[in-house]
Scaffold this active site. Sequence first.
Site, PDB file in Angstrom:
ATOM      1  CB  ALA A  13      -0.934   0.001   1.220  1.00 40.99           C
ATOM      2  N   GLY A  14       2.172   1.098  -0.161  1.00 39.28           N
ATOM      3  CA  GLY A  14       3.081   2.250  -0.112  1.00 39.28           C
ATOM      4  C   GLY A  14       3.237   2.930  -1.463  1.00 39.28           C
ATOM      5  NE  ARG A  98      19.350   5.151  -0.410  1.00 36.21           N
ATOM      6  CZ  ARG A  98      20.198   5.915  -1.091  1.00 36.21           C
ATOM      7  NH1 ARG A  98      21.458   6.017  -0.714  1.00 36.21           N
ATOM      8  NH2 ARG A  98      19.786   6.598  -2.143  1.00 36.21           N
ATOM      9  CD  GLN A 112       9.454  -8.779   4.808  1.00 32.75           C
ATOM     10  OE1 GLN A 112      10.279  -8.471   3.951  1.00 32.75           O
ATOM     11  NE2 GLN A 112       8.418  -8.011   5.111  1.00 32.75           N
ATOM     12  CB  VAL A 129      12.757  -2.346  -3.310  1.00 29.69           C
ATOM     13  CG1 VAL A 129      12.663  -0.856  -3.588  1.00 29.69           C
ATOM     14  CG2 VAL A 129      12.710  -3.129  -4.613  1.00 29.69           C
ATOM     15  CG  ASN A 131      16.952   2.107   0.856  1.00 31.93           C
ATOM     16  OD1 ASN A 131      17.738   1.416   0.226  1.00 31.93           O
ATOM     17  ND2 ASN A 131      16.324   3.149   0.358  1.00 31.93           N
ATOM     18  CG  ASP A 159      21.580   3.330  -7.301  1.00 30.61           C
ATOM     19  OD1 ASP A 159      21.317   4.382  -6.729  1.00 30.61           O
ATOM     20  OD2 ASP A 159      21.332   2.210  -6.803  1.00 30.61           O
ATOM     21  NE  ARG A 162      17.935   7.768  -8.585  1.00 33.47           N
ATOM     22  CZ  ARG A 162      17.746   7.481  -7.302  1.00 33.47           C
ATOM     23  NH1 ARG A 162      18.712   6.945  -6.581  1.00 33.47           N
ATOM     24  NH2 ARG A 162      16.594   7.753  -6.727  1.00 33.47           N
ATOM     25  CG  HIS A 187      20.429   1.806  -3.134  1.00 34.46           C
ATOM     26  ND1 HIS A 187      20.366   2.587  -4.268  1.00 34.46           N
ATOM     27  CD2 HIS A 187      19.367   2.188  -2.382  1.00 34.46           C
ATOM     28  CE1 HIS A 187      19.326   3.386  -4.202  1.00 34.46           C
ATOM     29  NE2 HIS A 187      18.704   3.172  -3.070  1.00 34.46           N
TER      30      HIS A 187
HETATM   31  P1  NAD Z   1       6.201   4.000   1.859  1.00 39.91           P
HETATM   32  O1  NAD Z   1       6.388   4.426   3.276  1.00 39.91           O
HETATM   33  O2  NAD Z   1       5.356   4.821   0.964  1.00 39.91           O
HETATM   34  O3  NAD Z   1       5.631   2.531   1.841  1.00 39.91           O
HETATM   35  C1  NAD Z   1       6.199   1.520   2.604  1.00 39.91           C
HETATM   36  C2  NAD Z   1       5.076   0.563   2.934  1.00 39.91           C
HETATM   37  O4  NAD Z   1       5.675  -0.542   3.566  1.00 39.91           O
HETATM   38  C3  NAD Z   1       4.046   1.157   3.899  1.00 39.91           C
HETATM   39  O5  NAD Z   1       2.754   1.029   3.320  1.00 39.91           O
HETATM   40  C4  NAD Z   1       4.206   0.299   5.158  1.00 39.91           C
HETATM   41  O6  NAD Z   1       2.988   0.083   5.806  1.00 39.91           O
HETATM   42  C5  NAD Z   1       4.773  -0.975   4.554  1.00 39.91           C
HETATM   43  N1  NAD Z   1       5.518  -1.805   5.496  1.00 39.91           N
HETATM   44  C6  NAD Z   1       6.369  -1.437   6.464  1.00 39.91           C
HETATM   45  N2  NAD Z   1       6.807  -2.501   7.132  1.00 39.91           N
HETATM   46  C7  NAD Z   1       6.240  -3.586   6.554  1.00 39.91           C
HETATM   47  C8  NAD Z   1       6.298  -4.986   6.798  1.00 39.91           C
HETATM   48  N3  NAD Z   1       7.026  -5.485   7.796  1.00 39.91           N
HETATM   49  N4  NAD Z   1       5.580  -5.815   6.011  1.00 39.91           N
HETATM   50  C9  NAD Z   1       4.818  -5.329   5.015  1.00 39.91           C
HETATM   51  N5  NAD Z   1       4.699  -4.009   4.747  1.00 39.91           N
HETATM   52  C10 NAD Z   1       5.417  -3.159   5.499  1.00 39.91           C
HETATM   53  O7  NAD Z   1       7.680   3.805   1.261  1.00 39.91           O
HETATM   54  P2  NAD Z   1       8.092   3.676  -0.276  1.00 39.91           P
HETATM   55  O8  NAD Z   1       8.346   5.049  -0.802  1.00 39.91           O
HETATM   56  O9  NAD Z   1       7.184   2.774  -0.999  1.00 39.91           O
HETATM   57  O10 NAD Z   1       9.548   3.006  -0.102  1.00 39.91           O
HETATM   58  C11 NAD Z   1       9.676   1.691   0.379  1.00 39.91           C
HETATM   59  C12 NAD Z   1      11.144   1.367   0.648  1.00 39.91           C
HETATM   60  O11 NAD Z   1      11.888   1.384  -0.556  1.00 39.91           O
HETATM   61  C13 NAD Z   1      11.860   2.347   1.567  1.00 39.91           C
HETATM   62  O12 NAD Z   1      12.747   1.624   2.399  1.00 39.91           O
HETATM   63  C14 NAD Z   1      12.654   3.200   0.624  1.00 39.91           C
HETATM   64  O13 NAD Z   1      13.754   3.802   1.258  1.00 39.91           O
HETATM   65  C15 NAD Z   1      13.089   2.150  -0.356  1.00 39.91           C
HETATM   66  N6  NAD Z   1      13.562   2.599  -1.658  1.00 39.91           N
HETATM   67  C16 NAD Z   1      14.583   1.893  -2.217  1.00 39.91           C
HETATM   68  C17 NAD Z   1      15.050   2.238  -3.470  1.00 39.91           C
HETATM   69  C18 NAD Z   1      16.196   1.482  -4.104  1.00 39.91           C
HETATM   70  O14 NAD Z   1      16.683   1.921  -5.162  1.00 39.91           O
HETATM   71  N7  NAD Z   1      16.676   0.374  -3.563  1.00 39.91           N
HETATM   72  C19 NAD Z   1      14.474   3.302  -4.152  1.00 39.91           C
HETATM   73  C20 NAD Z   1      13.412   3.993  -3.563  1.00 39.91           C
HETATM   74  C21 NAD Z   1      12.959   3.619  -2.301  1.00 39.91           C
HETATM   75  C1  LMR Z   2      16.537   6.288  -3.614  1.00 39.99           C
HETATM   76  O1  LMR Z   2      17.688   6.073  -3.985  1.00 39.99           O
HETATM   77  O2  LMR Z   2      15.796   7.097  -4.203  1.00 39.99           O
HETATM   78  C2  LMR Z   2      15.978   5.523  -2.443  1.00 39.99           C
HETATM   79  O3  LMR Z   2      16.947   4.676  -1.911  1.00 39.99           O
HETATM   80  C3  LMR Z   2      15.354   6.375  -1.433  1.00 39.99           C
HETATM   81  C4  LMR Z   2      16.390   7.066  -0.564  1.00 39.99           C
HETATM   82  O4  LMR Z   2      16.246   6.976   0.664  1.00 39.99           O
HETATM   83  O5  LMR Z   2      17.274   7.679  -1.125  1.00 39.99           O
END
Ligand code: NAD
Ligand code: LMR
Length: 333
Positions: A13-14, A98, A112, A129, A131, A159, A162, A187
Amino acid sequence: MKRPFRIAVTGAAGSISNSLLFRIASGDMFGKDQPVILQLIERAEAMQALRGVAMELEDCAFPLLHGVRLHDNAEDGFRNVSHALLVGAKPRGKGMERKDLLAENAEIFSRQGKALNDFANPDVKVLVVGNPANTNAMIASRNAPDLSPAQFTAMSRLDHNRAKGILGNHIGVNAGDLTHVAVWGNHSPTQYPDVRNAKAFGEPVMPSLDQKWVEETFIPRVQKRGGEIIEARGLSSAASAAQGAIDHMRDWELGSRDGDFVSMCVFSDGSYGIAKGIVYSFPVRCRYGRYEIVQGLPIDDEARKRMKATEDELLEEKAAIEHLLPKETEAAS
Ligand code: NAD
Ligand code: LMR
């Protein structure tokens, strides 16, 4: 008609999922002939919002979407899945790094990992995904002794994309005409976006690039792009993160483009002298549902220094949570 893939997505739902799920259901990840069943996992508090997402999925009438199941726990959610996208985690806010999220997320990814071990298909492909993605993938794998560490990957494709987008824009070519870009390491801002081997239309780009631009503008911009987006949007990247996840899983499952490589965070096997036991972004090629680290790329002193800095950060992250993990096995170390 192909058998549907069962795909689990946590954090469904995020913000990222709000782009990602609709793209998976429309065939962008596994092809326009591959039916899918989505097993969506959220925290209990977010189940109401998740029901809204499921209604929207239904309202799209996607021909490839053969079912949507909603779960408030990983054990049910990962049952029989062939692909798991671990997106749910606490995102960082302004001023945070992060790795500040390490301890909070260690618990989530341990549970998990165990659930994947016990309930997913034995050949499940896992993309983390959430962080700090590399270390979270390591944590999940260490809790899944019956699965191969090679089944656990983390996302550096954002990345990688990007780097292509920013380089392409700078030299005036479309990102799709660039090849042989690589991202090494974590990352995080220590990552090393590497254009030393990059080509545009098959020709090396380095001779026409100003080295000062590469060192002082390009590399820091890619490294810090996530933070720049948080500053601008007040929220972390979402649509581009979803695109990275689509590209990562599609290439892993269906193969990367011939004559090119892509970046994936995978368990180091010692290639390029990188320590085993950490999940590190390498250039890889994918074929027949598997990836292999590209060997033999030339590494000069400057590249070696940057690759080592990001390796050191991952070793530090590992050391910080090692006490929370089951003992390391031969396969991963
Ligand atoms: P968000 O807060 O909009 O959504 C995260 C969702 O995860 C929320 O709905 C929350 O309820 C849910 N959640 C939290 N803990 C959970 C669990 N144990 N089980 C199931 N659901 C759970 O965040 P977002 O913008 O969707 O980002 C999600 C993650 O991805 C963050 O950690 C963000 O930093 C990371 N991210 C990584 C990258 C990458 O390149 N690796 C890029 C962007 C974001
Ligand atoms: C990103 O690279 O956009 C994500 O990892 C979100 C962050 O915390 O930077």
